[in-house]
Design a protein around this motif. Sequence first.
Motif, PDB file in Angstrom:
ATOM      1  N   ASN A 154      -6.082  -2.189  -0.530  1.00 38.77           N
ATOM      2  CA  ASN A 154      -5.857  -2.424   0.618  1.00 38.77           C
ATOM      3  C   ASN A 154      -5.581  -1.676   1.432  1.00 38.77           C
ATOM      4  O   ASN A 154      -5.450  -1.369   2.614  1.00 38.77           O
ATOM      5  N   GLU A 155      -5.385  -0.262   1.024  1.00 38.14           N
ATOM      6  CA  GLU A 155      -5.868   0.943   1.848  1.00 38.14           C
ATOM      7  C   GLU A 155      -7.683   1.392   2.330  1.00 38.14           C
ATOM      8  O   GLU A 155      -6.975   1.883   3.040  1.00 38.14           O
TER       9      GLU A 155
ATOM     10  N   ASN B  86       0.544  -0.945  -0.021  1.00 32.76           N
ATOM     11  CA  ASN B  86       0.301  -0.221   0.227  1.00 32.76           C
ATOM     12  C   ASN B  86       0.749   1.483  -0.319  1.00 32.76           C
ATOM     13  O   ASN B  86       1.924   1.117  -0.250  1.00 32.76           O
TER      14      ASN B  86
ATOM     15  N   ARG C 181      -1.855  10.321   0.802  1.00 34.52           N
ATOM     16  CA  ARG C 181      -0.023   9.557   1.065  1.00 34.52           C
ATOM     17  C   ARG C 181       0.094   9.175  -0.660  1.00 34.52           C
ATOM     18  O   ARG C 181       1.062   9.423  -1.369  1.00 34.52           O
TER      19      ARG C 181
ATOM     20  N   ARG D 262      -6.959  10.720   4.473  1.00 33.85           N
ATOM     21  CA  ARG D 262      -5.088  10.713   3.954  1.00 33.85           C
ATOM     22  C   ARG D 262      -4.294   9.799   3.688  1.00 33.85           C
ATOM     23  O   ARG D 262      -3.496   9.530   2.413  1.00 33.85           O
ATOM     24  N   THR D 263      -5.089   8.460   3.006  1.00 35.05           N
ATOM     25  CA  THR D 263      -4.598   7.565   1.712  1.00 35.05           C
ATOM     26  C   THR D 263      -4.485   8.483   0.515  1.00 35.05           C
ATOM     27  O   THR D 263      -3.562   8.172  -0.897  1.00 35.05           O
TER      28      THR D 263
ATOM     29  N   GLY E 161      -9.133   0.703   4.548  1.00 31.12           N
ATOM     30  CA  GLY E 161      -8.784   0.421   5.143  1.00 31.12           C
ATOM     31  C   GLY E 161      -9.829   1.678   6.310  1.00 31.12           C
ATOM     32  O   GLY E 161      -9.356   2.450   8.067  1.00 31.12           O
ATOM     33  N   TYR E 162      -8.163   2.685   5.481  1.00 31.56           N
ATOM     34  CA  TYR E 162      -6.982   3.821   6.217  1.00 31.56           C
ATOM     35  C   TYR E 162      -8.460   5.225   6.553  1.00 31.56           C
ATOM     36  O   TYR E 162      -9.420   5.190   5.403  1.00 31.56           O
ATOM     37  N   ASP E 163      -7.729   6.020   6.642  1.00 35.81           N
ATOM     38  CA  ASP E 163      -8.694   7.662   6.450  1.00 35.81           C
ATOM     39  C   ASP E 163      -8.372   7.430   5.387  1.00 35.81           C
ATOM     40  O   ASP E 163      -8.073   7.136   4.404  1.00 35.81           O
TER      41      ASP E 163
ATOM     42  N   TYR F 115       1.084   3.517   1.972  1.00 37.74           N
ATOM     43  CA  TYR F 115       2.384   3.786   3.443  1.00 37.74           C
ATOM     44  C   TYR F 115       3.546   2.944   3.686  1.00 37.74           C
ATOM     45  O   TYR F 115       4.371   2.971   4.147  1.00 37.74           O
ATOM     46  N   LYS F 116       3.752   1.468   2.662  1.00 34.98           N
ATOM     47  CA  LYS F 116       4.780   0.971   3.225  1.00 34.98           C
ATOM     48  C   LYS F 116       5.461   0.880   2.220  1.00 34.98           C
ATOM     49  O   LYS F 116       6.526  -0.121   1.727  1.00 34.98           O
TER      50      LYS F 116
END
Length: 326
Positions: free
Chosen positions: A196-197, A158, A208, A204-205, A199-201, A160-161
Amino acid sequence: MKRRRQKRYSFTVFLAVSMILGTVGWVSGIIQKEEGRIALHVPMLIDHVQAEAEHPAAETDPEGTAAVTAAADPADEEEGVSSAEMETEPDAEAKTETAEEPEPDEEAAEEEVQEPVFCEADLSWFDDALFIGDSRTVGLREYGNLGNAEVVADSGMNVYKIFEKEFVTVSGEKKQLETILTERQFGKVYLMLGINELGYDFDRTVSRYADLLAKIRGLQPEALIFLEANLHITGAKSEDSPIYTNENINRFNQAAEQMADGQSIFYLDVNELFDDENGNLAEEYTVDHAHVLGKYYTDWVDWILKHAVVFEGAGQDAADEVITQL
């Protein structure tokens, strides 16, 4: 007695001399009568003063450079052209000629404006391509034949990683994404992340994802970037989860689409290839309700090759060797 005679004699001589000088002055015009009085007139001195009043000397600036203030040359005035006009006339002609000439920058700008054309390419299109993504991109590499493309992908990946993990490159070395983007300049970059993101806000996703896109653009300024829509899931799976739904997938895909400019960043939506009539991943293409079967990844790759991009007038002869315009 003797002193009185001397004084009379001196006075007589002075009076005689004065009368002689007065007579000479009157005759020569030096002494004139003006408005009831006798005035001394010296013609040469007066003429000189009047001449300077009519034609003042050139002024001098503080640096000692003469500033011309004299009248124009009489010869110029006889021709009907002043010195000021003679000085400005060449400049006026130069300005006219400059105004008539086309602006070189404008011509260059017109030549640089080229329209992108979607074309069908062969496998060599991937020779300078980089694919970034999650398990769907892993499937493209393993089952779809991406040729010599570099692939940076992993299951569960995702935004974030993406900069934390090391990936095995085509050379067999392990490198992080930023290193790969720095060491080599690519002609195309394909990006598919977002499922895969979910489930995040959401905001914010999206932020990013935009940061990732900006990073890619900064390190790959000449590359064409293709933002790939996330693959839908089946209707049954979409109904089973409040998070992993096609509604949420579409929401993110729409945010990604808005980042494409149609000039150097393009949006590709492969769901048209695998969707059913309701906009869900068709059951016939999957067994896990989220990924297509291995045999369908070749169709996916073919679909990508049918959406290659070239620009009209930009190296079209070279492009024609591997590309056939639709």
